[in-house]
Design a protein around this motif. Structure first.
Motif, PDB file in Angstrom:
ATOM      1  N   LEU A 225      -6.084   8.113 -11.516  1.00 21.46           N
ATOM      2  CA  LEU A 225      -5.225   9.300 -11.586  1.00 21.46           C
ATOM      3  C   LEU A 225      -5.348  10.155 -10.335  1.00 21.46           C
ATOM      4  O   LEU A 225      -4.353  10.679  -9.823  1.00 21.46           O
ATOM      5  CB  LEU A 225      -5.557  10.133 -12.818  1.00 21.46           C
ATOM      6  N   TYR A 226      -6.570  10.290  -9.823  1.00 24.36           N
ATOM      7  CA  TYR A 226      -6.789  11.087  -8.622  1.00 24.36           C
ATOM      8  C   TYR A 226      -5.980  10.536  -7.449  1.00 24.36           C
ATOM      9  O   TYR A 226      -5.257  11.273  -6.772  1.00 24.36           O
ATOM     10  CB  TYR A 226      -8.279  11.120  -8.259  1.00 24.36           C
ATOM     11  N   HIS A 227      -6.105   9.239  -7.218  1.00 22.38           N
ATOM     12  CA  HIS A 227      -5.413   8.635  -6.083  1.00 22.38           C
ATOM     13  C   HIS A 227      -3.896   8.693  -6.252  1.00 22.38           C
ATOM     14  O   HIS A 227      -3.170   8.928  -5.279  1.00 22.38           O
ATOM     15  CB  HIS A 227      -5.896   7.208  -5.833  1.00 22.38           C
ATOM     16  N   SER A 228      -3.412   8.523  -7.471  1.00 14.81           N
ATOM     17  CA  SER A 228      -1.970   8.625  -7.711  1.00 14.81           C
ATOM     18  C   SER A 228      -1.474  10.043  -7.465  1.00 14.81           C
ATOM     19  O   SER A 228      -0.463  10.246  -6.787  1.00 14.81           O
ATOM     20  CB  SER A 228      -1.637   8.207  -9.142  1.00 14.81           C
ATOM     21  N   ALA A 229      -2.174  11.029  -8.005  1.00 21.26           N
ATOM     22  CA  ALA A 229      -1.760  12.433  -7.836  1.00 21.26           C
ATOM     23  C   ALA A 229      -1.791  12.841  -6.367  1.00 21.26           C
ATOM     24  O   ALA A 229      -0.894  13.544  -5.881  1.00 21.26           O
ATOM     25  CB  ALA A 229      -2.656  13.354  -8.660  1.00 21.26           C
ATOM     26  N   GLN A 230      -2.810  12.376  -5.654  1.00 24.60           N
ATOM     27  CA  GLN A 230      -2.926  12.708  -4.229  1.00 24.60           C
ATOM     28  C   GLN A 230      -1.842  12.022  -3.399  1.00 24.60           C
ATOM     29  O   GLN A 230      -1.210  12.663  -2.558  1.00 24.60           O
ATOM     30  CB  GLN A 230      -4.309  12.326  -3.700  1.00 24.60           C
ATOM     31  N   SER A 231      -1.624  10.744  -3.639  1.00 28.20           N
ATOM     32  CA  SER A 231      -0.652  10.025  -2.813  1.00 28.20           C
ATOM     33  C   SER A 231       0.781  10.448  -3.119  1.00 28.20           C
ATOM     34  O   SER A 231       1.607  10.503  -2.209  1.00 28.20           O
ATOM     35  CB  SER A 231      -0.812   8.509  -2.965  1.00 28.20           C
ATOM     36  N   LEU A 232       1.071  10.769  -4.369  1.00 25.14           N
ATOM     37  CA  LEU A 232       2.439  11.151  -4.728  1.00 25.14           C
ATOM     38  C   LEU A 232       2.747  12.616  -4.453  1.00 25.14           C
ATOM     39  O   LEU A 232       3.843  12.943  -4.005  1.00 25.14           O
ATOM     40  CB  LEU A 232       2.689  10.857  -6.215  1.00 25.14           C
ATOM     41  N   TYR A 233       1.783  13.506  -4.740  1.00 24.15           N
ATOM     42  CA  TYR A 233       2.069  14.946  -4.712  1.00 24.15           C
ATOM     43  C   TYR A 233       1.055  15.787  -3.941  1.00 24.15           C
ATOM     44  O   TYR A 233       1.207  17.007  -3.880  1.00 24.15           O
ATOM     45  CB  TYR A 233       2.172  15.479  -6.147  1.00 24.15           C
ATOM     46  N   SER A 234       0.007  15.174  -3.411  1.00 24.38           N
ATOM     47  CA  SER A 234      -1.075  15.910  -2.731  1.00 24.38           C
ATOM     48  C   SER A 234      -1.629  17.024  -3.611  1.00 24.38           C
ATOM     49  O   SER A 234      -1.912  18.132  -3.150  1.00 24.38           O
ATOM     50  CB  SER A 234      -0.584  16.483  -1.396  1.00 24.38           C
ATOM     51  N   ARG A 235      -1.770  16.717  -4.894  1.00 26.70           N
ATOM     52  CA  ARG A 235      -2.287  17.684  -5.862  1.00 26.70           C
ATOM     53  C   ARG A 235      -3.321  16.991  -6.742  1.00 26.70           C
ATOM     54  O   ARG A 235      -3.513  15.784  -6.674  1.00 26.70           O
ATOM     55  CB  ARG A 235      -1.137  18.256  -6.712  1.00 26.70           C
ATOM     56  N   ASN A 236      -3.971  17.791  -7.602  1.00 27.73           N
ATOM     57  CA  ASN A 236      -4.986  17.278  -8.516  1.00 27.73           C
ATOM     58  C   ASN A 236      -4.497  17.343  -9.956  1.00 27.73           C
ATOM     59  O   ASN A 236      -3.594  18.108 -10.280  1.00 27.73           O
ATOM     60  CB  ASN A 236      -6.288  18.078  -8.374  1.00 27.73           C
ATOM     61  N   ILE A 237      -5.142  16.585 -10.808  1.00 25.57           N
ATOM     62  CA  ILE A 237      -4.801  16.538 -12.229  1.00 25.57           C
ATOM     63  C   ILE A 237      -5.322  17.785 -12.940  1.00 25.57           C
ATOM     64  O   ILE A 237      -6.447  18.214 -12.703  1.00 25.57           O
ATOM     65  CB  ILE A 237      -5.427  15.281 -12.885  1.00 25.57           C
ATOM     66  N   ASP A 238      -4.530  18.316 -13.853  1.00 25.35           N
ATOM     67  CA  ASP A 238      -4.965  19.388 -14.745  1.00 25.35           C
ATOM     68  C   ASP A 238      -5.487  18.711 -16.018  1.00 25.35           C
ATOM     69  O   ASP A 238      -4.718  18.316 -16.891  1.00 25.35           O
ATOM     70  CB  ASP A 238      -3.796  20.322 -15.068  1.00 25.35           C
ATOM     71  N   TYR A 239      -6.807  18.545 -16.081  1.00 23.71           N
ATOM     72  CA  TYR A 239      -7.412  17.799 -17.184  1.00 23.71           C
ATOM     73  C   TYR A 239      -7.338  18.538 -18.517  1.00 23.71           C
ATOM     74  O   TYR A 239      -7.355  17.901 -19.570  1.00 23.71           O
ATOM     75  CB  TYR A 239      -8.847  17.403 -16.839  1.00 23.71           C
ATOM     76  N   THR A 240      -7.228  19.843 -18.492  1.00 26.39           N
ATOM     77  CA  THR A 240      -7.067  20.586 -19.749  1.00 26.39           C
ATOM     78  C   THR A 240      -5.718  20.254 -20.377  1.00 26.39           C
ATOM     79  O   THR A 240      -5.632  19.955 -21.578  1.00 26.39           O
ATOM     80  CB  THR A 240      -7.197  22.105 -19.498  1.00 26.39           C
ATOM     81  N   THR A 241      -4.672  20.292 -19.575  1.00 25.49           N
ATOM     82  CA  THR A 241      -3.344  19.939 -20.081  1.00 25.49           C
ATOM     83  C   THR A 241      -3.307  18.482 -20.519  1.00 25.49           C
ATOM     84  O   THR A 241      -2.755  18.159 -21.574  1.00 25.49           O
ATOM     85  CB  THR A 241      -2.267  20.199 -19.011  1.00 25.49           C
TER      86      THR A 241
END
Length: 165
Positions: free
Chosen positions: A19-35
């Motif tokens: 998930l980290y690598h996908s979020a970074q490569s697609l959006y340069s952002r991090n996952i909101d694990y609470t949501t």
């Protein structure tokens, strides 16, 4: 996400590296694990939430692991392996699969948060055992075979402002 009722026992297995690598490569952002946790559970009875993480000795990773614990995740940590040629490897595919097979008989639903197509066969096996499988990930980086093997698929990209920090 599909057929839900409040009595369903849910286990959530999160491939944090994927998930980290996908979020970074697609959006340069991090996952909101609470949501992520709240959406995965969706009013049902959570029995286990496991985040599979890699220790790579990078800054702030211990605070990330602590934050996951504070949110309600059990963290399973594996050290990154460095080989003689300098290449590095770390993944939780076997560990996640073993946990899924072990947890499935005691749950109504397994939620897998990964886009890794290596889990397609696992989905088929768990479903054959009578456990529902839901996959949550970014569609752009998720294997079609994994999407097809699951009972339902939630695309983080459709509501990226909810799922990303």
């Amino acid at each position: 996400m599909g057929i839900h009722h409040t009595g369903q026992r849910v286990a959530l297995l999160v491939d944090a590296q994927n998930l980290y690598h996908s979020a970074q490569s697609l959006y340069s952002r991090n996952i909101d694990y609470t949501t992520l946790l709240n959406e995965a559970v969706d009013g049902r009875r959570l029995t286990r939430a496991i985040a599979y993480v890699i220790r790579a000795d990078s800054p702030d990773e211990e605070s990330f692991f602590d934050a996951l614990n504070d949110i309600g995740f059990e963290t399973k940590i594996k050290d990154i392996q460095t080989f003689a040629d300098g290449s590095k490897k770390a993944d939780w595919d076997v560990g996640m699969s073993l946990d899924a097979v072990t947890l499935a008989p005691h749950h109504d639903t397994l939620v897998l948060c990964t886009g890794d197509g290596d889990f397609s066969r696992l989905c088929s096996h768990v479903r054959h055992q009578g456990c529902r499988v839901e996959v949550m990930a970014f569609k752009e980086s998720t294997s079609e075979s994994l999407i097809n093997a699951a009972d339902s698929f939630t695309d983080f990209s459709e509501n990226r402002d909810d799922f990303l920090l």
